[in-house]
Write a protein that holds these residues in place. Structure first.
Motif, PDB file in Angstrom:
ATOM      1  N   LYS A 613       0.831  -1.205   0.000  1.00  0.00           N
ATOM      2  CA  LYS A 613       0.000   0.000   0.000  1.00  0.00           C
ATOM      3  C   LYS A 613       0.861   1.249   0.000  1.00  0.00           C
ATOM      4  N   GLY A 614       0.411   2.267  -0.754  1.00  0.00           N
ATOM      5  CA  GLY A 614       1.080   3.557  -0.784  1.00  0.00           C
ATOM      6  C   GLY A 614       0.061   4.673  -0.798  1.00  0.00           C
ATOM      7  N   ILE A 615       0.524   5.917  -0.879  1.00  0.00           N
ATOM      8  CA  ILE A 615      -0.420   7.032  -0.907  1.00  0.00           C
ATOM      9  C   ILE A 615      -0.906   7.335  -2.325  1.00  0.00           C
ATOM     10  N   THR A 616      -0.191   6.852  -3.342  1.00  0.00           N
ATOM     11  CA  THR A 616      -0.636   7.077  -4.723  1.00  0.00           C
ATOM     12  C   THR A 616      -1.340   5.853  -5.301  1.00  0.00           C
ATOM     13  N   GLY A 617      -1.475   4.809  -4.507  1.00  0.00           N
ATOM     14  CA  GLY A 617      -2.148   3.609  -5.001  1.00  0.00           C
ATOM     15  C   GLY A 617      -1.680   2.372  -4.267  1.00  0.00           C
ATOM     16  N   ASN A 618      -2.193   1.244  -4.696  1.00  0.00           N
ATOM     17  CA  ASN A 618      -1.837  -0.044  -4.110  1.00  0.00           C
ATOM     18  C   ASN A 618      -1.293  -0.960  -5.195  1.00  0.00           C
ATOM     19  N   TRP A 619      -0.431  -1.875  -4.794  1.00  0.00           N
ATOM     20  CA  TRP A 619       0.169  -2.831  -5.731  1.00  0.00           C
ATOM     21  C   TRP A 619      -0.182  -4.244  -5.296  1.00  0.00           C
ATOM     22  N   ARG A 620      -0.337  -5.129  -6.268  1.00  0.00           N
ATOM     23  CA  ARG A 620      -0.613  -6.534  -5.955  1.00  0.00           C
ATOM     24  C   ARG A 620       0.314  -7.400  -6.795  1.00  0.00           C
ATOM     25  N   LEU A 621       0.712  -8.520  -6.220  1.00  0.00           N
ATOM     26  CA  LEU A 621       1.593  -9.451  -6.927  1.00  0.00           C
ATOM     27  C   LEU A 621       0.728 -10.362  -7.786  1.00  0.00           C
ATOM     28  N   SER A 622       0.895 -10.268  -9.092  1.00  0.00           N
ATOM     29  CA  SER A 622       0.078 -11.047 -10.027  1.00  0.00           C
ATOM     30  C   SER A 622       0.972 -11.624 -11.118  1.00  0.00           C
ATOM     31  N   GLU A 623       0.917 -12.938 -11.278  1.00  0.00           N
ATOM     32  CA  GLU A 623       1.706 -13.626 -12.302  1.00  0.00           C
ATOM     33  C   GLU A 623       3.194 -13.307 -12.171  1.00  0.00           C
ATOM     34  N   GLY A 624       3.653 -13.167 -10.915  1.00  0.00           N
ATOM     35  CA  GLY A 624       5.073 -12.978 -10.661  1.00  0.00           C
ATOM     36  C   GLY A 624       5.582 -11.566 -10.805  1.00  0.00           C
ATOM     37  N   VAL A 625       4.704 -10.582 -11.091  1.00  0.00           N
ATOM     38  CA  VAL A 625       5.132  -9.181 -11.187  1.00  0.00           C
ATOM     39  C   VAL A 625       4.181  -8.310 -10.365  1.00  0.00           C
ATOM     40  N   TRP A 626       4.687  -7.139  -9.963  1.00  0.00           N
ATOM     41  CA  TRP A 626       3.870  -6.204  -9.187  1.00  0.00           C
ATOM     42  C   TRP A 626       3.079  -5.302 -10.126  1.00  0.00           C
ATOM     43  N   LEU A 627       1.751  -5.335  -9.980  1.00  0.00           N
ATOM     44  CA  LEU A 627       0.869  -4.496 -10.780  1.00  0.00           C
ATOM     45  C   LEU A 627       0.222  -3.453  -9.888  1.00  0.00           C
ATOM     46  N   LYS A 628       0.187  -2.219 -10.359  1.00  0.00           N
ATOM     47  CA  LYS A 628      -0.437  -1.140  -9.597  1.00  0.00           C
ATOM     48  C   LYS A 628      -1.904  -1.045  -9.972  1.00  0.00           C
ATOM     49  N   ASP A 629      -2.760  -0.862  -8.969  1.00  0.00           N
ATOM     50  CA  ASP A 629      -4.187  -0.656  -9.226  1.00  0.00           C
ATOM     51  C   ASP A 629      -4.386   0.791  -9.655  1.00  0.00           C
ATOM     52  N   LEU A 630      -4.676   0.996 -10.917  1.00  0.00           N
ATOM     53  CA  LEU A 630      -4.870   2.332 -11.474  1.00  0.00           C
ATOM     54  C   LEU A 630      -6.350   2.615 -11.692  1.00  0.00           C
ATOM     55  N   LEU A 631      -6.670   3.868 -11.907  1.00  0.00           N
ATOM     56  CA  LEU A 631      -8.048   4.269 -12.186  1.00  0.00           C
ATOM     57  C   LEU A 631      -8.193   4.628 -13.657  1.00  0.00           C
ATOM     58  N   SER A 632      -9.403   4.459 -14.181  1.00  0.00           N
ATOM     59  CA  SER A 632      -9.742   4.994 -15.500  1.00  0.00           C
ATOM     60  C   SER A 632     -10.313   6.387 -15.262  1.00  0.00           C
ATOM     61  N   LEU A 633      -9.645   7.395 -15.837  1.00  0.00           N
ATOM     62  CA  LEU A 633      -9.990   8.790 -15.550  1.00  0.00           C
ATOM     63  C   LEU A 633     -10.349   9.529 -16.829  1.00  0.00           C
ATOM     64  N   LYS A 634     -11.039  10.645 -16.665  1.00  0.00           N
ATOM     65  CA  LYS A 634     -11.335  11.504 -17.814  1.00  0.00           C
ATOM     66  C   LYS A 634     -10.893  12.922 -17.493  1.00  0.00           C
ATOM     67  N   LEU A 635     -10.403  13.602 -18.520  1.00  0.00           N
ATOM     68  CA  LEU A 635      -9.953  14.980 -18.399  1.00  0.00           C
ATOM     69  C   LEU A 635     -10.849  15.827 -19.284  1.00  0.00           C
ATOM     70  N   ALA A 636     -11.624  16.691 -18.660  1.00  0.00           N
ATOM     71  CA  ALA A 636     -12.550  17.539 -19.415  1.00  0.00           C
ATOM     72  C   ALA A 636     -12.636  18.895 -18.742  1.00  0.00           C
ATOM     73  N   LYS A 637     -12.427  19.951 -19.543  1.00  0.00           N
ATOM     74  CA  LYS A 637     -12.515  21.331 -19.060  1.00  0.00           C
ATOM     75  C   LYS A 637     -11.634  21.567 -17.837  1.00  0.00           C
ATOM     76  N   GLY A 638     -10.449  20.996 -17.887  1.00  0.00           N
ATOM     77  CA  GLY A 638      -9.483  21.240 -16.832  1.00  0.00           C
ATOM     78  C   GLY A 638      -9.693  20.462 -15.560  1.00  0.00           C
ATOM     79  N   ARG A 639     -10.648  19.561 -15.546  1.00  0.00           N
ATOM     80  CA  ARG A 639     -10.907  18.776 -14.343  1.00  0.00           C
ATOM     81  C   ARG A 639     -10.692  17.295 -14.624  1.00  0.00           C
ATOM     82  N   ILE A 640     -10.219  16.598 -13.597  1.00  0.00           N
ATOM     83  CA  ILE A 640      -9.997  15.153 -13.705  1.00  0.00           C
ATOM     84  C   ILE A 640     -11.007  14.449 -12.823  1.00  0.00           C
ATOM     85  N   GLU A 641     -11.713  13.491 -13.422  1.00  0.00           N
ATOM     86  CA  GLU A 641     -12.714  12.726 -12.681  1.00  0.00           C
ATOM     87  C   GLU A 641     -12.615  11.265 -13.093  1.00  0.00           C
TER      88      GLU A 641
END
Length: 653
Positions: A613-641
């Motif tokens: 666990k970190g402050i920018t996300g979490n990582w999990r060990l999958s298939e022998g490598v560390w994968l970060k849990d990322l979000l699907s985001l949208k950038l519209a009119k200067g805002r990120i959601e």
């Protein structure tokens, strides 16, 4: 003489068109020249997609005039065409009839059984398909047919709960692969590893021994992994026995030999580790020094919060912004300071060389940027704080994303090592997720005009293929009233993808995205990577409409961390500081082990962790490598959601 020449020509035509080998010492006794000539013509029609015509001509052949083998071949081809038309019941009926008279031709019998099993599988009759497939003689199949046989046997065995059979099927599938990259880049290799590990130790060793005579790379590699696993379970005697077995039987594979030698070298020479020494390699002088100093602030803030007793020592080395010097610094930290973990790679140009040096020594490397290497060159001793290529595409090809945006995708990627890493993983993930790739278009690094690759992607580059449409539209537009704006093109763009992935940096994206509007392609789902969390893109986002990207959930940092950072450094932390904070926080959590005297023990301990666990996300060990849990985001009119409402996440850039 002419007779034999005719037979040879007809046989070669038939073989080339069908992919079914009938040329053996008895073919001239089983099939007449006229029959083979007719069949060759029919198969050409089939190859051209003229299924109904081919089927009609097959049915017109009178069975009374045929030998038993010819009857079988005719019925088999009828079944193949019906299979192509998804008429599986009628296909099976014809395959049954074919088997009743195919006894004289062993090769044909095996091909019919394979075709029949595929038909049963399509209808969901798994047991029947498995029984039929078990009767096939693999030695009678072509390489392509053998591949189909092995994959179908794996699927059936897996679905029927026959673990050993599933593993053996995939071993046969991979037995001709001669390079590790060919193994690891194939999606079925992951299935092989998973199913192999599900077997008990006795079953695993028994299977390896059964396949020893093949001396195939895949068996040698599985043997090496088994030895490595036993070693880290502290069963060193058993590990040594298997390594000796691998060396004895698979010496002809240089990659296996190198793996074994490197493993022995690492164990013998770099086992010593000092738990409380953490090495850091950053650019602290030169053009990149400003970024290195910001990373140091992040590390310092993490040390102050997570090292209250002052037990841990941070040993900092200057890379001077070059990968060559950075990798040498890594070597120094491991050999002289016995550093338990190395943090470095602030820029990808340095990260790869530093990581490869750490990997050679069996050391943990936490990278502050992405490593653009194939997945097979990564393992559990590497963690990429921003989220690896595999992490990004894992999110893009997630079920939630595909359900929302569709299963037709394209990629526009830079022609570089970075782009190659993305496109290789893109292909691999697409195959696993059943996604149809409609376009794979490169663009040159440091390009200033991106209209050509965009034109290519939109089907506008090759006008000859759409010449008729072009001329009609040109005439229509010529009749329009005169307008102040000059028409830039006549053809409409062909958008045959639901979404487009563009692993471009922000400065590239600022030039690529408008190119689509230039060709009248609007409202596209264009997806980028974490670097699209950019002020430059944010300022222009109102012109682009909605942009999508995958990235960190930077709403995670709690207010206490931000306040603490401001009190220390009189300003808010940005991504470099946050990721550096995470790097040290994760390193300390990896070292949460009381007794640590060797890298082997640290290696074993990290393998037991399933998440970090970190402050920018979490990582999990999958298939022998560390994968970060990322979000699907949208950038519209200067805002990120977030694309999908998650938590109460809204973040002004």
């Amino acid at each position: 003489m002419r007779k034999y020449l005719l037979l040879l020509i007809v046989g070669l035509i038939f073989w080339g068109c069908s992919g079914i080998s009938l040329i053996d010492k008895r073919s001239d006794q089983l099939y007449s020249p006229n029959f083979l000539l007719k069949i060759g013509s029919i198969k050409n029609q089939y190859k051209l997609g003229l299924l109904d015509q081919a089927l009609s001509e097959l049915k017109d052949i009178q069975e009374e005039t045929l030998s038993d083998s010819e009857k079988a071949l005719r019925r088999n081809l009828i079944g193949v065409i019906l299979f192509s038309k998804k008429n599986y019941e009628q296909a099976i009926f014809n395959f049954d009839l074919a088997l009743s008279s195919s006894e004289a031709d062993d090769t044909l019998t095996s091909q019919i059984l394979l075709n029949q099993a595929r038909s049963y599988y399509k209808l969901g009759f798994l047991e029947k398909a498995f029984d039929g497939l078990s009767k096939v003689d693999p030695d009678k199949l072509t390489e392509k047919e053998l591949g189909k046989h092995s994959i179908l046997m794996f699927k059936l065995s897996h679905e029927l709960g026959k673990g050993q059979e599933a593993v053996m099927a995939l071993l046969r599938y991979f037995e001709n692969k001669s390079q590790l990259s060919d193994l690891k880049s194939n999606p079925y290799f992951e299935f092989l590893l998973k199913n192999f590990q599900k077997l008990d130790e006795g079953q695993r060793l028994s299977i390896l021994e059964d396949f020893t005579t093949k001396q195939s790379l895949v068996v040698g590699y599985l043997g090496y992994l088994e030895a490595e696993k036993l070693y880290y379970k502290n069963e060193k005697s058993g590990a040594t026995d298997i390594l000796n077995w691998v060396t004895k039987h698979f010496y002809k594979h240089s990659e296996i030999e190198l793996l074994v030698n490197n493993f022995k070298f690492r164990v013998d020479n770099y086992a010593k580790v000092e738990r409380f020494n953490i090495g850091v390699v950053l650019p602290l002088t030169g053009k990149k020094a400003e970024f290195g100093k910001r990373a140091l602030m992040g590390l310092d803030s993490a040390l102050r919060l997570n090292n209250p007793n002052g037990k841990f020592n941070i040993i900092v080395k200057d890379s001077e912004g070059t990968g060559a010097l950075g990798s040498y610094r890594v070597k120094e930290l491991i050999e002289r300071n016995y550093a338990s973990i190395i943090i470095g790679g602030l820029f990808s140009s340095e990260a790869t060389k530093e990581y490869l040096e750490a990997r050679k020594h069996g050391a943990v490397f936490i990278s502050l940027s992405q490593i653009y290497l194939p997945k097979e060159q990564k393992d559990h001793l590497l963690l990429e704080v921003p989220g690896s290529v595999e992490s990004q595409l894992g999110q893009v090809f997630s079920a939630d994303f595909l359900n929302q945006f569709g299963k037709r995708a394209a990629i526009l990627y830079p022609e570089s090592e970075r782009g190659k890493a993305y496109v290789n993983e893109f292909w691999r993930k697409a195959k696993l997720a059943g996604v149809d790739i409609t376009g794979v278009i490169p663009f040159m690094k440091n390009q200033t005009d991106y209209r050509e690759p965009v034109k290519n992607l939109l089907g506008l580059k090759f006008k000859r293929e759409r010449e008729e449409e072009f001329q009609i539209l040109k005439e229509i537009y010529s009749l329009e009233e005169k307008r102040s704006a000059r028409r830039l093109q006549f053809l409409k763009p062909q958008v045959d993808f639901d979404w487009l992935f563009v692993p471009a940096f922000p400065n590239e994206a600022l030039q690529i995205i408008p190119s689509f509007g230039y060709f009248d392609a609007f409202g596209l789902n264009i997806v980028g990577g974490p670097s699209w969390r950019s002020k430059a893109l944010s300022r222009e986002s109102s012109k682009f409409g909605k942009l999508l990207f995958v990235g960190d959930n930077v709403s995670l940092p709690n207010q206490s961390y931000i306040k603490n950072f401001i009190s220390l450094y009189k300003r808010k932390p940005r991504l470099i500081e946050m990721r550096s904070f995470d790097a040290l926080k994760i390193a300390l959590s990896m070292l949460d082990i009381e007794e640590l005297e060797s890298r082997d023990e640290l290696d074993m301990y990290i393998r037991t962790k399933s998440s970090l666990k970190g402050i920018t996300g979490n990582w999990r060990l999958s298939e022998g490598v560390w994968l970060k849990d990322l979000l699907s985001l949208k950038l519209a009119k200067g805002r990120i959601e977030p694309i999908k409402a998650e938590a109460e996440y809204k973040e002004p850039l």
